[in-house]
Design a protein around this motif. Structure first.
Motif, PDB file in Angstrom:
ATOM      1  N   ALA A 277       0.385  -1.686   0.099  1.00 24.88           N
ATOM      2  CA  ALA A 277      -0.418  -0.168  -0.154  1.00 24.88           C
ATOM      3  C   ALA A 277       0.868   1.504   0.001  1.00 24.88           C
ATOM      4  CB  ALA A 277      -0.454   0.089   1.220  1.00 24.88           C
ATOM      5  N   ALA A 278       2.466   1.371   0.814  1.00 24.63           N
ATOM      6  CA  ALA A 278       3.104   2.766   0.845  1.00 24.63           C
ATOM      7  C   ALA A 278       3.231   2.724  -0.141  1.00 24.63           C
ATOM      8  CB  ALA A 278       3.724   1.767   2.175  1.00 24.63           C
ATOM      9  N   ARG A 279       4.160   1.420  -0.960  1.00 25.41           N
ATOM     10  CA  ARG A 279       5.043   1.865  -2.580  1.00 25.41           C
ATOM     11  C   ARG A 279       3.898   2.089  -3.613  1.00 25.41           C
ATOM     12  NH1 ARG A 279       9.585  -2.072  -3.868  1.00 25.41           N
ATOM     13  NH2 ARG A 279       9.950  -0.388  -6.433  1.00 25.41           N
ATOM     14  N   ASP A 280       2.810   2.234  -3.733  1.00 28.03           N
ATOM     15  CA  ASP A 280       1.666   2.392  -3.934  1.00 28.03           C
ATOM     16  C   ASP A 280       1.163   3.652  -4.058  1.00 28.03           C
ATOM     17  OD1 ASP A 280      -0.978   2.126  -6.523  1.00 28.03           O
ATOM     18  OD2 ASP A 280      -1.742   2.575  -4.570  1.00 28.03           O
ATOM     19  N   LEU A 281       0.678   4.074  -2.587  1.00 30.81           N
ATOM     20  CA  LEU A 281       2.059   5.843  -2.539  1.00 30.81           C
ATOM     21  C   LEU A 281       2.315   7.091  -3.098  1.00 30.81           C
ATOM     22  CD1 LEU A 281      -0.428   5.570   0.753  1.00 30.81           C
ATOM     23  CD2 LEU A 281      -1.453   6.753  -0.981  1.00 30.81           C
ATOM     24  N   LEU A 282       3.640   6.336  -2.384  1.00 30.33           N
ATOM     25  CA  LEU A 282       4.835   6.939  -2.848  1.00 30.33           C
ATOM     26  C   LEU A 282       4.771   6.964  -4.103  1.00 30.33           C
ATOM     27  CD1 LEU A 282       6.315   5.210   0.459  1.00 30.33           C
ATOM     28  CD2 LEU A 282       5.418   7.861  -0.139  1.00 30.33           C
TER      29      LEU A 282
ATOM     30  N   MET B 245       1.832  -2.027  10.445  1.00 25.94           N
ATOM     31  CA  MET B 245       1.612  -1.617   9.261  1.00 25.94           C
ATOM     32  C   MET B 245       3.218  -0.702   8.693  1.00 25.94           C
ATOM     33  SD  MET B 245      -1.757  -0.697   8.681  1.00 25.94           S
ATOM     34  CE  MET B 245      -3.109  -1.866   7.764  1.00 25.94           C
ATOM     35  N   ALA B 246       3.740  -0.178   9.935  1.00 25.66           N
ATOM     36  CA  ALA B 246       4.084   0.669   9.951  1.00 25.66           C
ATOM     37  C   ALA B 246       5.379   0.805   9.523  1.00 25.66           C
ATOM     38  CB  ALA B 246       4.455   1.762  11.214  1.00 25.66           C
ATOM     39  N   MET B 247       6.064  -0.599   9.934  1.00 26.04           N
ATOM     40  CA  MET B 247       7.309  -1.577  10.045  1.00 26.04           C
ATOM     41  C   MET B 247       7.648  -1.372   8.280  1.00 26.04           C
ATOM     42  SD  MET B 247       7.125  -4.268  12.099  1.00 26.04           S
ATOM     43  CE  MET B 247       8.501  -5.433  11.268  1.00 26.04           C
ATOM     44  N   GLY B 248       6.145  -1.882   7.542  1.00 25.59           N
ATOM     45  CA  GLY B 248       5.538  -1.930   6.203  1.00 25.59           C
ATOM     46  C   GLY B 248       6.205  -0.765   5.206  1.00 25.59           C
ATOM     47  N   VAL B 249       5.486   0.269   5.914  1.00 27.11           N
ATOM     48  CA  VAL B 249       5.908   1.241   5.117  1.00 27.11           C
ATOM     49  C   VAL B 249       7.161   2.289   5.577  1.00 27.11           C
ATOM     50  CG1 VAL B 249       5.233   3.989   5.671  1.00 27.11           C
ATOM     51  CG2 VAL B 249       3.504   1.779   5.650  1.00 27.11           C
ATOM     52  N   TYR B 250       7.740   2.146   6.318  1.00 24.33           N
ATOM     53  CA  TYR B 250       9.474   1.726   7.069  1.00 24.33           C
ATOM     54  C   TYR B 250      10.143   1.716   5.344  1.00 24.33           C
ATOM     55  CZ  TYR B 250      10.397   4.492  11.588  1.00 24.33           C
ATOM     56  OH  TYR B 250      10.083   5.014  12.443  1.00 24.33           O
ATOM     57  N   ASP B 251      10.066   0.318   5.395  1.00 28.39           N
ATOM     58  CA  ASP B 251      10.313  -0.599   4.114  1.00 28.39           C
ATOM     59  C   ASP B 251      10.041  -0.194   3.312  1.00 28.39           C
ATOM     60  OD1 ASP B 251      12.118  -2.638   3.319  1.00 28.39           O
ATOM     61  OD2 ASP B 251      10.598  -4.350   3.472  1.00 28.39           O
ATOM     62  N   ALA B 252       9.013   0.188   2.591  1.00 25.80           N
ATOM     63  CA  ALA B 252       8.566   0.836   1.725  1.00 25.80           C
ATOM     64  C   ALA B 252       8.979   1.652   0.695  1.00 25.80           C
ATOM     65  CB  ALA B 252       7.468   1.153   1.229  1.00 25.80           C
ATOM     66  N   ILE B 253       8.998   3.472   1.890  1.00 26.14           N
ATOM     67  CA  ILE B 253       9.872   3.912   1.872  1.00 26.14           C
ATOM     68  C   ILE B 253      12.004   3.815   1.577  1.00 26.14           C
ATOM     69  CG2 ILE B 253      11.076   6.752   3.153  1.00 26.14           C
ATOM     70  CD1 ILE B 253       8.198   6.210   4.203  1.00 26.14           C
ATOM     71  N   LYS B 254      12.260   3.021   2.544  1.00 25.90           N
ATOM     72  CA  LYS B 254      13.435   2.915   2.197  1.00 25.90           C
ATOM     73  C   LYS B 254      14.273   2.076   1.186  1.00 25.90           C
ATOM     74  CE  LYS B 254      14.432   3.172   7.128  1.00 25.90           C
ATOM     75  NZ  LYS B 254      14.955   2.255   8.156  1.00 25.90           N
ATOM     76  N   ARG B 255      13.079   1.348   0.554  1.00 24.38           N
ATOM     77  CA  ARG B 255      13.282   0.640  -1.106  1.00 24.38           C
ATOM     78  C   ARG B 255      13.501   1.823  -2.842  1.00 24.38           C
ATOM     79  NH1 ARG B 255      11.740  -4.479  -1.676  1.00 24.38           N
ATOM     80  NH2 ARG B 255      12.438  -6.291   0.352  1.00 24.38           N
ATOM     81  N   LEU B 256      13.066   2.572  -2.356  1.00 27.57           N
ATOM     82  CA  LEU B 256      12.297   3.829  -3.385  1.00 27.57           C
ATOM     83  C   LEU B 256      13.644   4.720  -2.731  1.00 27.57           C
ATOM     84  CD1 LEU B 256       8.282   4.131  -2.427  1.00 27.57           C
ATOM     85  CD2 LEU B 256      10.204   2.689  -5.286  1.00 27.57           C
ATOM     86  N   GLY B 257      14.335   4.599  -1.775  1.00 31.03           N
ATOM     87  CA  GLY B 257      15.437   6.334  -2.004  1.00 31.03           C
ATOM     88  C   GLY B 257      14.898   6.856  -1.067  1.00 31.03           C
ATOM     89  N   LEU B 258      13.962   6.487  -0.368  1.00 33.22           N
ATOM     90  CA  LEU B 258      13.523   7.847   0.880  1.00 33.22           C
ATOM     91  C   LEU B 258      13.603   7.849   1.717  1.00 33.22           C
ATOM     92  CD1 LEU B 258       9.855   8.112  -0.977  1.00 33.22           C
ATOM     93  CD2 LEU B 258      12.580   9.877  -1.861  1.00 33.22           C
ATOM     94  N   ARG B 259      14.412   9.126   2.859  1.00 32.86           N
ATOM     95  CA  ARG B 259      14.227   9.224   4.142  1.00 32.86           C
ATOM     96  C   ARG B 259      13.323   9.634   5.364  1.00 32.86           C
ATOM     97  NH1 ARG B 259      18.211  14.078   3.423  1.00 32.86           N
ATOM     98  NH2 ARG B 259      16.289  14.088   2.464  1.00 32.86           N
ATOM     99  N   ILE B 260      13.608   8.777   6.155  1.00 34.17           N
ATOM    100  CA  ILE B 260      12.775   9.062   7.310  1.00 34.17           C
ATOM    101  C   ILE B 260      13.037   9.771   8.562  1.00 34.17           C
ATOM    102  CG2 ILE B 260      10.998   8.089   8.595  1.00 34.17           C
ATOM    103  CD1 ILE B 260      11.236   5.462   7.466  1.00 34.17           C
TER     104      ILE B 260
END
Length: 343
Positions: free
Chosen positions: A240-245, A261-276
């Protein structure tokens, strides 16, 4: 070996032994132990009785005393899986500490959601003259308590009955969703996504309503395309996060239904080269510390107030005059923000 040659077994001390050592009657011992203020017993005699009690190590029979006084100084807590859940073990702690502050004991039975065990547990509690009952669940939902539960004053925790005919203490899901969204808005975010649970439950509707209200109150549009629903696990939340991002107008912040869910969101953000949180801020719900405090960066989240719910339940039962029941009020407990480094 005849009876006289058998070794004598030490028996526990009795009230008779205390009375004999103190040089008083058993009635006087009973009056002293039960603090009967109307009995004309001198302080010197009271001191002598307590000295005998301590010297002999005598303990009054609590069950017999409760039958006499109709006060067992005991509360009961029946739960489905609260005792074994890392989410809600603090509910037990809150209830136990509040009980002990009033010199009461808390009897806890975990039923694993089995109705036969639930009914047996209720009978067990009633036979032991509990002065009040707490019926608690692992997650916030509608329940059907066992028949006869209202024989003594009863309060529900983290659950409710359909007609709201029993008093209940429940988390304020709407306020929690509002606080999460407002926190992100106040940090300057204007495109805030929400990844919600897909299985219908009060938390799903409440947190979504809080999210929507906060956006409207701050003059931001409620954009349905920024809301995703999936099962509350890391794998589905990742998708879901990857689709949004991957949208050209991606959100700058994501509010997650829970910390898993936040664990999966963290992973999606980092896979796309983005920072938290520099590129995408993340906020969760539950404050499951095994997850929230261990993620990198540590996750800002909304805490489910399990400790406060358990504590409040006991305090409400303790506030009742003898022979009365609690009114069927639904008590909403605020869900506090636990701020860490993800926003």
């Amino acid at each position: 070996m005849n009876d006289q040659s058998r070794p004598k077994r030490n028996r526990p001390p009795s009230m008779y032994d205390v009375a004999r050592l103190a040089g008083v009657s058993q009635t006087t011992v009973s009056f002293v132990v039960n603090n009967v203020t109307s009995a004309a017993i001198s302080q010197e005699t009271r001191d002598r009785v307590w000295a005998a009690i301590h010297a002999l190590g005598w303990r009054p029979n609590a069950v017999a005393r409760s039958l006499r006084t109709r006060h067992s100084q005991t509360l009961g807590l029946i739960s489905d899986e609260v005792v074994t859940s890392p989410y809600a073990v603090r509910m037990i702690l809150g209830a136990q500490e509040a009980a002990w502050n009033n010199r009461q004991m808390l009897l806890v039975v975990n039923t694993s959601g089995q109705q036969d065990i639930e009914q047996t547990a209720l009978q067990f509690m009633l036979e032991r003259q509990v002065e009040g009952l707490i019926y608690a669940t692992m997650y916030h939902h509608e329940v059907t308590p066992p028949p006869g539960i209202t024989t003594v004053p009863t309060i529900l925790v983290n659950c409710f009955v359909a007609d709201r005919s029993l008093p209940a203490i429940i988390p304020d899901e709407v306020q929690g969703g509002y606080t999460a969204t407002e926190t992100l808005i106040l940090r300057g975010h204007r495109r805030i996504a929400f990844i919600n649970e897909i299985i219908p439950m009060p938390a799903l509707f409440g947190r979504l309503e809080g999210y929507r209200r906060a956006l409207i109150d701050y003059g931001l549009p409620f954009d349905q395309s920024l809301v995703r629903s999936c099962h509350s696990n890391a794998q589905d939340a990742f998708s879901a996060a990857r689709d949004l991002l991957e949208r050209p107008d991606r959100p700058t912040a994501i509010f997650c239904f829970n910390d898993k869910m936040a664990m999966g969101v963290y992973d999606a953000i980092k896979r796309l080269g983005l920072r938290i949180p520099q590129d995408v801020a993340v906020i969760g719900f539950d404050n499951l510390e095994l997850i929230a405090a261990q993620l990198y960066p540590p996750l800002t989240t909304i805490e489910l107030p399990h400790y406060e719910m358990g504590k409040r339940a006991v305090e409400l039962l303790q506030s009742l005059p003898a022979g009365e029941s609690l009114p069927p009020t639904q008590h909403y407990i605020p869900c506090p923000l636990i701020e860490r480094a993800s926003i």
